[in-house]
Design an enzyme around this catalytic site. Sequence first.
Site, PDB file in Angstrom:
ATOM      1  N   HIS A  81       1.467  -1.026  -0.134  1.00 13.63           N
ATOM      2  CA  HIS A  81      -0.258  -0.534  -0.066  1.00 13.63           C
ATOM      3  C   HIS A  81       0.879   1.514   0.434  1.00 13.63           C
ATOM      4  O   HIS A  81       0.937   1.934  -1.493  1.00 13.63           O
ATOM      5  CB  HIS A  81      -0.687  -0.460   1.298  1.00 13.63           C
ATOM      6  N   ASP A 110       6.412  22.582 -25.938  1.00 17.91           N
ATOM      7  CA  ASP A 110       6.890  21.675 -25.466  1.00 17.91           C
ATOM      8  C   ASP A 110       7.602  20.995 -24.257  1.00 17.91           C
ATOM      9  O   ASP A 110       8.094  21.718 -23.865  1.00 17.91           O
ATOM     10  CB  ASP A 110       6.622  20.000 -26.515  1.00 17.91           C
ATOM     11  N   TRP A 146       7.090  -0.240   3.844  1.00 18.64           N
ATOM     12  CA  TRP A 146       7.348   0.944   2.542  1.00 18.64           C
ATOM     13  C   TRP A 146       9.048   1.005   2.854  1.00 18.64           C
ATOM     14  O   TRP A 146       9.945   1.458   1.897  1.00 18.64           O
ATOM     15  CB  TRP A 146       6.534   2.148   2.268  1.00 18.64           C
ATOM     16  N   SER A 173      12.958   6.477 -14.240  1.00 16.97           N
ATOM     17  CA  SER A 173      11.951   7.926 -14.691  1.00 16.97           C
ATOM     18  C   SER A 173      11.958   8.452 -13.968  1.00 16.97           C
ATOM     19  O   SER A 173      11.396   9.832 -14.347  1.00 16.97           O
ATOM     20  CB  SER A 173      11.073   6.821 -14.224  1.00 16.97           C
ATOM     21  N   SER A 174      11.845   9.009 -12.823  1.00 15.23           N
ATOM     22  CA  SER A 174      11.763   9.942 -11.810  1.00 15.23           C
ATOM     23  C   SER A 174      12.989  10.829 -11.893  1.00 15.23           C
ATOM     24  O   SER A 174      12.546  12.069 -11.736  1.00 15.23           O
ATOM     25  CB  SER A 174      11.402   9.865  -9.747  1.00 15.23           C
ATOM     26  N   HIS A 257      12.780  12.130   3.978  1.00 13.33           N
ATOM     27  CA  HIS A 257      12.263  13.475   4.450  1.00 13.33           C
ATOM     28  C   HIS A 257      11.973  14.336   2.634  1.00 13.33           C
ATOM     29  O   HIS A 257      11.035  14.765   3.689  1.00 13.33           O
ATOM     30  CB  HIS A 257      12.949  13.730   5.393  1.00 13.33           C
ATOM     31  N   GLU A 259      11.732  13.290   0.633  1.00 10.04           N
ATOM     32  CA  GLU A 259      10.754  12.525  -0.303  1.00 10.04           C
ATOM     33  C   GLU A 259       9.320  13.324   0.065  1.00 10.04           C
ATOM     34  O   GLU A 259       8.430  13.755  -1.104  1.00 10.04           O
ATOM     35  CB  GLU A 259      10.383  11.314   0.028  1.00 10.04           C
ATOM     36  N   TYR A 261       9.061  15.990   0.851  1.00 10.03           N
ATOM     37  CA  TYR A 261       8.269  17.288   0.385  1.00 10.03           C
ATOM     38  C   TYR A 261       8.220  17.371  -1.041  1.00 10.03           C
ATOM     39  O   TYR A 261       7.721  17.948  -1.627  1.00 10.03           O
ATOM     40  CB  TYR A 261       9.782  18.626   0.361  1.00 10.03           C
ATOM     41  N   SER A 272      -1.741  27.637  -4.619  1.00 11.93           N
ATOM     42  CA  SER A 272      -1.059  28.751  -5.178  1.00 11.93           C
ATOM     43  C   SER A 272      -1.947  29.809  -6.495  1.00 11.93           C
ATOM     44  O   SER A 272      -2.125  30.645  -6.522  1.00 11.93           O
ATOM     45  CB  SER A 272       0.615  28.881  -5.145  1.00 11.93           C
ATOM     46  N   HIS A 306      14.634  12.999  12.556  1.00  7.68           N
ATOM     47  CA  HIS A 306      13.646  13.091  13.685  1.00  7.68           C
ATOM     48  C   HIS A 306      12.622  11.630  13.596  1.00  7.68           C
ATOM     49  O   HIS A 306      12.239  11.642  13.943  1.00  7.68           O
ATOM     50  CB  HIS A 306      13.117  14.240  13.245  1.00  7.68           C
ATOM     51  N   HIS A 307      13.245  11.016  12.049  1.00  9.13           N
ATOM     52  CA  HIS A 307      12.010   9.964  12.068  1.00  9.13           C
ATOM     53  C   HIS A 307      12.946   8.560  12.986  1.00  9.13           C
ATOM     54  O   HIS A 307      12.122   7.181  12.738  1.00  9.13           O
ATOM     55  CB  HIS A 307      12.452   9.219  10.740  1.00  9.13           C
ATOM     56  N   THR A 332       6.713  27.153   6.001  1.00  9.62           N
ATOM     57  CA  THR A 332       5.225  26.835   5.974  1.00  9.62           C
ATOM     58  C   THR A 332       4.278  26.692   6.320  1.00  9.62           C
ATOM     59  O   THR A 332       3.421  27.956   5.390  1.00  9.62           O
ATOM     60  CB  THR A 332       5.121  24.880   6.249  1.00  9.62           C
ATOM     61  N   LYS A 335       3.197  30.424   4.284  1.00  5.56           N
ATOM     62  CA  LYS A 335       2.758  29.896   2.554  1.00  5.56           C
ATOM     63  C   LYS A 335       1.776  29.478   3.204  1.00  5.56           C
ATOM     64  O   LYS A 335       0.476  29.952   2.160  1.00  5.56           O
ATOM     65  CB  LYS A 335       3.670  28.869   2.766  1.00  5.56           C
ATOM     66  N   ARG A 454       1.387   0.445  15.142  1.00  4.36           N
ATOM     67  CA  ARG A 454       1.346   0.168  13.512  1.00  4.36           C
ATOM     68  C   ARG A 454       1.802  -0.786  13.121  1.00  4.36           C
ATOM     69  O   ARG A 454       2.279  -1.900  13.926  1.00  4.36           O
ATOM     70  CB  ARG A 454       2.038   1.568  12.430  1.00  4.36           C
TER      71      ARG A 454
END
Lengths: 539, 37
Positions: A81, A110, A146, A173-174, A257, A259, A261, A272, A306-307, A332, A335, A454
């Site tokens: 998932h 293009d 994951w 690809s990314s 991390h 990722e 963002y 925006s 922090h993870h 943040t 924004k 979890r």
Amino acid sequence: MSAVLPHPGDHAHDDHHAQPHGWRRWLFATNHKDIGTMYLLFSFTMFMIGGVLALLIRSELFQPGLQFVNPELFNQFTTMHGLIMVFGAIMPAFVGFANWMIPLQIGASDMAFARMNNLSFWLLIPAALMLAGSFFMPGGAPAAGWTIYAPLTMQMGPSMDAGIFALHILGASSIMGSINIIVTILNMRAPGMTLMKMPLFAWTWLITAFLLIAVMPVLAGAITMTLTDRHFGTSFFNPAGGGDPIMYQHIFWFFGHPEVYIMILPAFGIISAIVPAFARKKLFGYASMVYATASIAILSFIVWAHHMYTTGMPVTGQLFFMYATMLIAVPTGVKIFNWIATMWKGSMTFETPMLWAVGFIFVFTMGGFTGLILAMAPIDIQLQDTYYVVAHFHYVLVAGSLYAMFAGVYYWGPKWTGVMYSETRGKIHFWGSLIFFNITFFPMHFLGLAGMPRRYADYPMQFADFNMWATIGAFGFGLMQVYFFLFVVLPMMRGQGAPAPQKPWEGAEGLEWEVPSPAPWHTFENPPKLDATATRVVG
Amino acid sequence: MATDAQRKANLRTGWILAGLAALFGVGFVVRIIVFGG
């Protein structure tokens, strides 16, 4: 005034201009709009597959005890998932938005590398097949989470190798997609479209693409080392051979991390665009929005641990990562306040895109606040790996990324398809999703605070009520997305509905509204002349 | 349509970015192999 060239058929003497038909149009696609459409359809398919896995997880958790699946299969569901939603749904969806909108917004004909764009998309298909097909391999799908943590990765069957290979392909690809986006933005803007006049969506994607180029190779390195640990006798992360599994966590989260963002900055760009359009005001603090986006991106490189507060890091390390993480609240907050200031005293209306945008601001902010709470080491040590964390990141990724995507589909969908969606159906989709989303994930805060961990298929009786509500909410949320596909997306794709005008939204600004709806196959083939604000074509 | 000069500039920028990505990936692994975690 439109900058669109005459009908493509007028250029039939040149193969580049002739629009191919049938399967060749899609397989050999080099047109940014076609590739954007394929990205969006692919990501929606993956979103539905990931959603089915989510519902299987929630079905098992509807009641205490083991009802439908054994714990091993449950772990495979949670892992797949996460992988499918992150790498198959959210990331490709934003690349789809980028493909469709960036050339239109900056006045380019293009993407810079049209053939590489095709390759970036078609690489996704074998990767997705490998990921999904891993369920049928001996031992089942990867079940290491994951995050594919060592040493669990050492214990997985051959599906782990398939998963690693799929991630390599998705990463390639990314990276190709990011190079394409950066080069397009830096080199192919229309004359007069200076960087500081560029729409915020293009800005957020420019910064996101740099993040991707910086961190995807790091993930590729980490999973390659995992692969050599599994098959070639190395012991980078395998403690049995003297390796260090904590080092894997450091490397993974150095990717992981930023990722986060990568999955939210383009969402900020979409919001925006929408808030000023429906407040009928200029975006408040454009420059500060750009600087805030860049600040978030830079800070994202110095907060990864922090993870990992519970891995036994020194207190000074905890303090550094705690304060650095809390610092992200500043840009943040800039924004959030800028969006509110844009709405302040605006002539606001609440068509569906604006409902999603306001819903995003409200619910994403809740996810942001729980992020601040989790940033504090003493609290996080209590809440690590509980449902509080699950609630937090779903408030950020569903109410953040996904809501912004829905906002974007309703906002730009008429430009893509030439058809207006039904406002009533859009509002049913929004309110249904908002209510069911909160029924699903709000109780998870309480479950986490009460200590429910979890990634477990079972739980004590004391957690039964909140889990029951979460499962009911999840099925309702899933149903709303089926409704969205059947009653909003399909009618628009089939051309059923009122024709969309060139600019459906009175307050919208930008070059994408200077071309007819639906956007013709070729746009801005000659660089358009822009007015001083770079939002209108003048010749 | 992109001009020839634009295509050349695109390629140059593209290769620089691809080199940067390769540097990050290979550099990271080499750093860990040479200096450890």
